[in-house]
Design a protein around this motif. Structure first.
Motif, mmCIF file in Angstrom:
data_model
loop_
_atom_site.group_PDB
_atom_site.id
_atom_site.type_symbol
_atom_site.label_atom_id
_atom_site.label_comp_id
_atom_site.label_asym_id
_atom_site.label_seq_id
_atom_site.Cartn_x
_atom_site.Cartn_y
_atom_site.Cartn_z
ATOM 1 N N GLU A 314 53.679 3.121 70.226
ATOM 2 C CA GLU A 314 52.725 4.204 70.416
ATOM 3 C C GLU A 314 53.336 5.380 71.183
ATOM 4 O O GLU A 314 52.817 6.501 71.143
ATOM 5 C CB GLU A 314 51.466 3.691 71.134
ATOM 6 C CG GLU A 314 51.568 3.560 72.640
ATOM 7 C CD GLU A 314 52.371 2.335 73.082
ATOM 8 O OE1 GLU A 314 52.415 2.096 74.301
ATOM 9 O OE2 GLU A 314 52.931 1.625 72.227
ATOM 10 N N LYS A 315 54.437 5.146 71.866
ATOM 11 C CA LYS A 315 55.111 6.209 72.617
ATOM 12 C C LYS A 315 56.112 6.986 71.775
ATOM 13 O O LYS A 315 56.631 8.015 72.213
ATOM 14 C CB LYS A 315 55.824 5.620 73.838
ATOM 15 C CG LYS A 315 54.890 5.047 74.891
ATOM 16 C CD LYS A 315 55.698 4.528 76.076
ATOM 17 C CE LYS A 315 54.784 3.962 77.161
ATOM 18 N NZ LYS A 315 53.945 5.016 77.772
ATOM 19 N N GLY A 316 56.417 6.487 70.597
ATOM 20 C CA GLY A 316 57.383 7.146 69.742
ATOM 21 C C GLY A 316 58.204 6.128 68.973
ATOM 22 O O GLY A 316 57.961 4.922 69.055
ATOM 23 N N ILE A 317 59.169 6.615 68.219
ATOM 24 C CA ILE A 317 60.008 5.745 67.406
ATOM 25 C C ILE A 317 61.424 5.704 67.971
ATOM 26 O O ILE A 317 61.883 6.647 68.606
ATOM 27 C CB ILE A 317 60.037 6.198 65.933
ATOM 28 C CG1 ILE A 317 60.716 7.564 65.805
ATOM 29 C CG2 ILE A 317 58.637 6.229 65.361
ATOM 30 C CD1 ILE A 317 60.956 7.982 64.376
ATOM 31 N N VAL A 318 62.106 4.586 67.748
ATOM 32 C CA VAL A 318 63.495 4.417 68.157
ATOM 33 C C VAL A 318 64.283 3.955 66.941
ATOM 34 O O VAL A 318 64.100 2.831 66.464
ATOM 35 C CB VAL A 318 63.636 3.390 69.302
ATOM 36 C CG1 VAL A 318 65.103 3.198 69.662
ATOM 37 C CG2 VAL A 318 62.840 3.837 70.524
#
Length: 336
Positions: A314-318
């Motif tokens: 939910e904080k972003g993609i890696v």
């Protein structure tokens, strides 16, 4: 006090219902043939439900554990030292499924709530129930964010309808549904992974939402990848180590190896609460204590980070996860 948040897009199987004085849990061991609910009124019954596999999905397990602490506090009523009084309940729930980092995270959130000033007249059971509800609500919000981000990743690589492969549930299915809504899915191949009905449940959810889902035996997966050429394998996670290694339902590692061989992309969808930066690599986990089920049968396996194309949180993609990228994702200085 009744509370039942909806899933990411209000179309998934609703597994938990908080009723104020009890927690109702959908027994997923009997799906799709039967719909049975278990009513838990204390931490012991919640721990048993988690340990016995009534719940599937690391996030659901964490939410249930939080409600278990709220039920324990309600049963006690009043205490001079709440952290000490509830210590045995915290330990019991933590031991119910030690592979699930989300469970440990949820329990830490409630422990942190107890460490904050409570006040002489504070209704601690009510405060803990509110904290558990907040965790439940935040999970719904996280699922919506992950669904959106995962679909964006799929679209970025191919804007045409395509086949996806999964045996996941929860957050992984949220991404697939969002991709389908965006016109990116032609077919979903679901693996009937061990143990039990771990493949039947996601197939049921997808079929109920009119997605073109087909259930396959594990033995057919390699052939399926070869002839049907799905573009992505989408799974969830029990725990993600600091270097990007993923602990998940047994069979995930095999899917990742086959995906690499056939040139398919591999996506892991899990909330940031599943990331354990203190665990340098998944090899540091005591496999016999954490990853084995009753009778020594393996329930989880480890997928090395170098087999994973992207982790969606939910904080972003890696993409191409490693220690630096995951630490950057969780950095308090990160704005998004």
């Amino acid at each position: 006090m009744q509370f039942q948040p909806q899933s990411a897009d209000q179309r998934g199987v609703q597994a938990l219902e908080w009723c104020g004085d009890s927690l109702r849990i959908l027994d997923q061991r009997y799906l799709p043939e039967e719909t049975l609910w278990i009513e838990c009124r204390d931490a012991v019954s919640v721990a048993e439900a988690i340990r016995d596999g009534v719940l599937q999905g690391a996030a659901s397990v964490g939410i249930a554990a939080a409600y278990g602490i709220a039920l324990a506090a309600r049963h006690i009523g009043q205490a001079a030292d709440w952290p000490q009084t509830l210590s045995a309940d915290f330990a019991l729930l933590a031991a119910a499924r030690p592979s699930a980092e989300h469970l440990g995270w949820a329990l830490r959130m409630l422990q942190d709530r107890l460490r904050r000033p409570l006040g002489v007249a504070a209704d601690v059971p009510a405060l803990l129930a509110e904290a558990a509800i907040a965790i439940h609500t935040s999970d719904d919000e996280a699922n919506r964010a992950m669904a959106k981000l995962g679909a964006q990743v799929i679209r970025r690589h191919d804007r045409q309808p395509q086949a996806l492969l999964t045996f996941g549930h929860g957050s992984a299915l949220g991404v697939i549904r969002a991709a389908h809504d965006a016109g990116l899915v032609s077919r979903v191949d679901v693996c009937a992974s061990y143990p039990g009905n771990a493949g039947a449940i996601p197939h049921l959810e997808l079929s109920q939402n009119d997605l073109p889902a087909v259930l396959h035996a594990d033995a057919a997966v390699a052939h399926l990848m070869k002839v049907a050429n799905p573009s992505w394998v989408v799974v969830g996670a029990e725990r993600i180590a600091g270097n990007g290694d993923v602990v998940n339902t047994i069979g995930t590692y095999g899917l990742a190896v086959l995906a690499m061989h056939h040139g398919l992309r591999f996506m892991v969808v899990a909330s940031s609460a599943s990331i354990d930066l203190e665990l340098e690599t998944a090899d540091d986990i005591e496999l016999g204590d954490v990853l084995a089920g009753q009778g020594g049968q393996p329930l989880f396996d480890v997928t090395p980070a170098d087999l994973i194309d992207v982790i969606v949180t939910e904080k972003g993609i890696v993409e191409r996860p490693d220690q630096a990228r995951l630490a950057g994702l969780l950095s308090p200085r990160r704005l998004h």
